[in-house]
Each structure stands twice: as C-alpha cells, then as structure tokens.
Design a protein around this motif. Structure first.
Motif, PDB file in Angstrom:
ATOM      1  N   SER A   1       0.847  -1.193   0.000  1.00  0.00           N
ATOM      2  CA  SER A   1       0.000   0.000   0.000  1.00  0.00           C
ATOM      3  C   SER A   1       0.880   1.240   0.000  1.00  0.00           C
ATOM      4  N   GLY A   2       0.264   2.390  -0.294  1.00  0.00           N
ATOM      5  CA  GLY A   2       1.007   3.644  -0.269  1.00  0.00           C
ATOM      6  C   GLY A   2       0.804   4.438  -1.548  1.00  0.00           C
ATOM      7  N   GLN A   3       1.402   5.619  -1.582  1.00  0.00           N
ATOM      8  CA  GLN A   3       1.289   6.498  -2.737  1.00  0.00           C
ATOM      9  C   GLN A   3       2.287   6.072  -3.812  1.00  0.00           C
ATOM     10  N   LEU A   4       1.943   4.979  -4.486  1.00  0.00           N
ATOM     11  CA  LEU A   4       2.803   4.408  -5.508  1.00  0.00           C
ATOM     12  C   LEU A   4       2.024   4.213  -6.799  1.00  0.00           C
ATOM     13  N   SER A   5       2.735   4.106  -7.890  1.00  0.00           N
ATOM     14  CA  SER A   5       2.097   3.778  -9.163  1.00  0.00           C
ATOM     15  C   SER A   5       1.740   2.294  -9.183  1.00  0.00           C
ATOM     16  N   GLU A   6       0.888   1.919 -10.117  1.00  0.00           N
ATOM     17  CA  GLU A   6       0.514   0.506 -10.230  1.00  0.00           C
ATOM     18  C   GLU A   6       1.736  -0.359 -10.520  1.00  0.00           C
ATOM     19  N   ASP A   7       2.623   0.153 -11.355  1.00  0.00           N
ATOM     20  CA  ASP A   7       3.838  -0.600 -11.685  1.00  0.00           C
ATOM     21  C   ASP A   7       4.717  -0.792 -10.448  1.00  0.00           C
ATOM     22  N   GLU A   8       4.816   0.243  -9.626  1.00  0.00           N
ATOM     23  CA  GLU A   8       5.634   0.145  -8.413  1.00  0.00           C
ATOM     24  C   GLU A   8       5.036  -0.852  -7.427  1.00  0.00           C
ATOM     25  N   VAL A   9       3.705  -0.827  -7.278  1.00  0.00           N
ATOM     26  CA  VAL A   9       3.043  -1.788  -6.395  1.00  0.00           C
ATOM     27  C   VAL A   9       3.273  -3.212  -6.894  1.00  0.00           C
ATOM     28  N   SER A  10       3.098  -3.418  -8.193  1.00  0.00           N
ATOM     29  CA  SER A  10       3.286  -4.750  -8.774  1.00  0.00           C
ATOM     30  C   SER A  10       4.721  -5.233  -8.592  1.00  0.00           C
ATOM     31  N   TYR A  11       5.671  -4.328  -8.772  1.00  0.00           N
ATOM     32  CA  TYR A  11       7.084  -4.673  -8.628  1.00  0.00           C
ATOM     33  C   TYR A  11       7.389  -5.127  -7.200  1.00  0.00           C
ATOM     34  N   LEU A  12       6.934  -4.348  -6.232  1.00  0.00           N
ATOM     35  CA  LEU A  12       7.198  -4.679  -4.830  1.00  0.00           C
ATOM     36  C   LEU A  12       6.489  -5.961  -4.411  1.00  0.00           C
ATOM     37  N   GLU A  13       5.234  -6.112  -4.803  1.00  0.00           N
ATOM     38  CA  GLU A  13       4.498  -7.321  -4.419  1.00  0.00           C
ATOM     39  C   GLU A  13       5.122  -8.567  -5.032  1.00  0.00           C
ATOM     40  N   GLU A  14       5.582  -8.459  -6.266  1.00  0.00           N
ATOM     41  CA  GLU A  14       6.231  -9.609  -6.907  1.00  0.00           C
ATOM     42  C   GLU A  14       7.518  -9.983  -6.171  1.00  0.00           C
ATOM     43  N   LYS A  15       8.313  -8.966  -5.828  1.00  0.00           N
ATOM     44  CA  LYS A  15       9.576  -9.216  -5.141  1.00  0.00           C
ATOM     45  C   LYS A  15       9.348  -9.774  -3.732  1.00  0.00           C
ATOM     46  N   LEU A  16       8.413  -9.185  -2.998  1.00  0.00           N
ATOM     47  CA  LEU A  16       8.150  -9.621  -1.629  1.00  0.00           C
ATOM     48  C   LEU A  16       7.568 -11.033  -1.586  1.00  0.00           C
ATOM     49  N   ASN A  17       6.607 -11.301  -2.451  1.00  0.00           N
ATOM     50  CA  ASN A  17       5.963 -12.620  -2.453  1.00  0.00           C
ATOM     51  C   ASN A  17       6.884 -13.713  -2.988  1.00  0.00           C
ATOM     52  N   ALA A  18       7.934 -13.319  -3.724  1.00  0.00           N
ATOM     53  CA  ALA A  18       8.898 -14.300  -4.208  1.00  0.00           C
ATOM     54  C   ALA A  18       9.753 -14.845  -3.062  1.00  0.00           C
ATOM     55  N   ASN A  19       9.814 -14.098  -1.953  1.00  0.00           N
ATOM     56  CA  ASN A  19      10.565 -14.537  -0.777  1.00  0.00           C
ATOM     57  C   ASN A  19       9.621 -15.334   0.119  1.00  0.00           C
ATOM     58  N   LYS A  20       9.626 -16.637  -0.052  1.00  0.00           N
ATOM     59  CA  LYS A  20       8.683 -17.490   0.661  1.00  0.00           C
ATOM     60  C   LYS A  20       8.897 -17.468   2.170  1.00  0.00           C
ATOM     61  N   THR A  21      10.125 -17.273   2.589  1.00  0.00           N
ATOM     62  CA  THR A  21      10.408 -17.216   4.028  1.00  0.00           C
ATOM     63  C   THR A  21       9.809 -15.947   4.625  1.00  0.00           C
ATOM     64  N   LEU A  22       9.953 -14.838   3.917  1.00  0.00           N
ATOM     65  CA  LEU A  22       9.348 -13.583   4.367  1.00  0.00           C
ATOM     66  C   LEU A  22       7.830 -13.719   4.460  1.00  0.00           C
ATOM     67  N   VAL A  23       7.226 -14.306   3.455  1.00  0.00           N
ATOM     68  CA  VAL A  23       5.768 -14.506   3.452  1.00  0.00           C
ATOM     69  C   VAL A  23       5.344 -15.393   4.622  1.00  0.00           C
ATOM     70  N   GLN A  24       6.115 -16.432   4.888  1.00  0.00           N
ATOM     71  CA  GLN A  24       5.798 -17.341   5.986  1.00  0.00           C
ATOM     72  C   GLN A  24       5.788 -16.608   7.328  1.00  0.00           C
ATOM     73  N   PHE A  25       6.834 -15.831   7.608  1.00  0.00           N
ATOM     74  CA  PHE A  25       6.916 -15.154   8.899  1.00  0.00           C
ATOM     75  C   PHE A  25       5.866 -14.049   9.014  1.00  0.00           C
ATOM     76  N   ALA A  26       5.568 -13.381   7.911  1.00  0.00           N
ATOM     77  CA  ALA A  26       4.519 -12.355   7.932  1.00  0.00           C
ATOM     78  C   ALA A  26       3.175 -12.978   8.278  1.00  0.00           C
ATOM     79  N   ASN A  27       2.900 -14.146   7.726  1.00  0.00           N
ATOM     80  CA  ASN A  27       1.652 -14.840   8.040  1.00  0.00           C
ATOM     81  C   ASN A  27       1.634 -15.325   9.484  1.00  0.00           C
TER      82      ASN A  27
END
Length: 240
Positions: free
Chosen positions: A129-155
């Motif tokens: 979330s935040g004041q970002l463009s759609e491309d920036e949001v997509s870029y960050l979400e793709e990078k963050l979700n690609a880190n399965k360990t990060l996703v696991q601990f966040a959940n």
C-alpha cells in the motif's frame, strides 16, 4: 510465564534499568510483579476478570472458572505483549525485511526511499500500500511474495495476532477486552489496519542492546507501534 496485566499498557514508560530487569524476567520465565514494572497511581489493580468467573445470560451460566480465566489471560498477554510467538515471528521477519531492503536500495533506490507499507491480505499474500504507481506496487508485491520465508513469517505474525487477541477476549459471545483484543481485527481487514513495514522499522539500536529482546527488533518499540496503529485505525468494538 505469569504476566501481570497492569504492566501491559505502560511497557514503554519504563526506564532503561526497569526494561533490563523486565527483559531478564521474561527470558528467565519469572513472574512480573507490579512493583517492578508499573508505578502509576490508582492503576495498581489487575482487571476484574482475575477475580470473577465469566458468566452470561439471565440464568448466570458459568462459562469459565476464575482459574481458567486467569490461565487464558496469562497465555494471551504473554504471547501478545512479551516475547511470545508473534514477536518471535516478527523478529525473524525483520531479518528477511532487512535483506530485502538492502537489495531494493541497490536495484531501485528511489523506490526504497518512498513511503509505502505492506501487510498480509485475506489469501495470505503480501499486499503493498502507499502512494505508488501501479507498476511500483506490482514490482514490490512480486519481489516480496517471491521470498517465501518472508511470506511465511509475515503470516505467522498475523495468525498469532488474531489467535491471541481472540483468546484475550474470551469464550463469551459478548466478550470484551481492555487491550488489543478490544479492536475488531480479522482475516479480512488485517491488511488495512496493520502495516508490517512500519513494525519492521522498530529496529533495536546499539544503545538498547543491553535490554532488547530479539535479534533485530526492539520489543518495546514494536508493542508501542502496534498499539498506535490499532488505536488510530481499528474500531474498538469489544472494549469493556
């Protein structure tokens, strides 16, 4: 570990010496007496749920014995406000987040400096979330979700928060709470109410190393940050 409920709202008002003693007590599983961690006048008594059973209905149906209430609250408080499962998962998440931000600062330095946040949505994915463009949001979400360990601990942070705030409220249909359990946070709205990037910024400093719990995060700053977010954005539907 037995947790004194009167200590919870004022963790961040402690002096450095008091924090050091509190950390030692937490790590050694010692009970936390009010006198050691809480000094406000007129606020020395634990919540009344320690002295009365949970009852509902005109017939005064007994839902919990006082001992059960005490055990339930002790578990909820120790898990939410001290070195419980939620904070341990958050501290591990912070390690993954720090690595991610180091890489982002190298690959997209301008994006790394922008004001954005992330959380866990209803499906368990990282949502930005935040004041970002759609491309920036997509870029960050793709990078963050690609880190399965990060996703696991966040959940794990999200799941522990929801589990133990529900436990804090108790078994009654008209359950209430004085603390985080009073807020209406659930699977659907968690990502709208809790910004995990903000929580991850509560890194411990060198000066705090003598009374900090965890490898990356400052426990006291983490608790204060979470409480401030809930107070600002969540509805206190279950307040006593």
């Amino acid at each position: 570990m037995k947790v004194n409920t009167a200590a919870i709202p004022i963790v961040n008002t402690l002096t450095a010496d008091s924090k050091a003693r509190l950390v030692n007590d937490v790590e050694s599983n010692k009970p936390l007496p009010i006198a050691d961690v809480y000094h406000k006048e007129n606020d020395q008594q634990p919540p009344s749920t320690y002295r009365r059973p949970v009852i509902v209905g005109k017939a005064q149906t007994l839902i919990e014995e006082p001992e059960q209430t005490s055990a339930r609250l002790n578990e909820a408080y120790s898990q939410l406000y001290f070195n419980g499962d939620m904070f341990k998962a958050a501290d591990k998440l912070a390690d993954q987040y720090n690595q991610f931000m180091h890489e982002l600062a190298s690959d997209a330095p301008q994006l790394a400096e922008k004001d954005w946040g992330f959380s866990v949505n209803e499906s368990g994915a990282i949502a930005v979330s935040g004041q970002l463009s759609e491309d920036e949001v997509s870029y960050l979400e793709e990078k963050l979700n690609a880190n399965k360990t990060l996703v696991q601990f966040a959940n794990e942070v999200k799941d522990s928060f929801l589990k133990f705030t529900e436990l804090e409220r108790g078994p009654s249909k008209n359950a209430t709470s004085q603390y985080w359990g009073k807020y209406d946070v659930n699977e659907k709205n968690f990502s709208d109410l809790v910004d995990m990037r903000s929580l991850m910024e509560e890194q411990k400093s060198f000066e705090q190393s003598n009374y900090s719990i965890g490898e990356n995060l400052n426990l006291f700053g983490f608790i204060d940050n979470m409480g401030a977010q809930l107070s600002a954005k969540a509805q206190a539907t279950y307040a006593e």
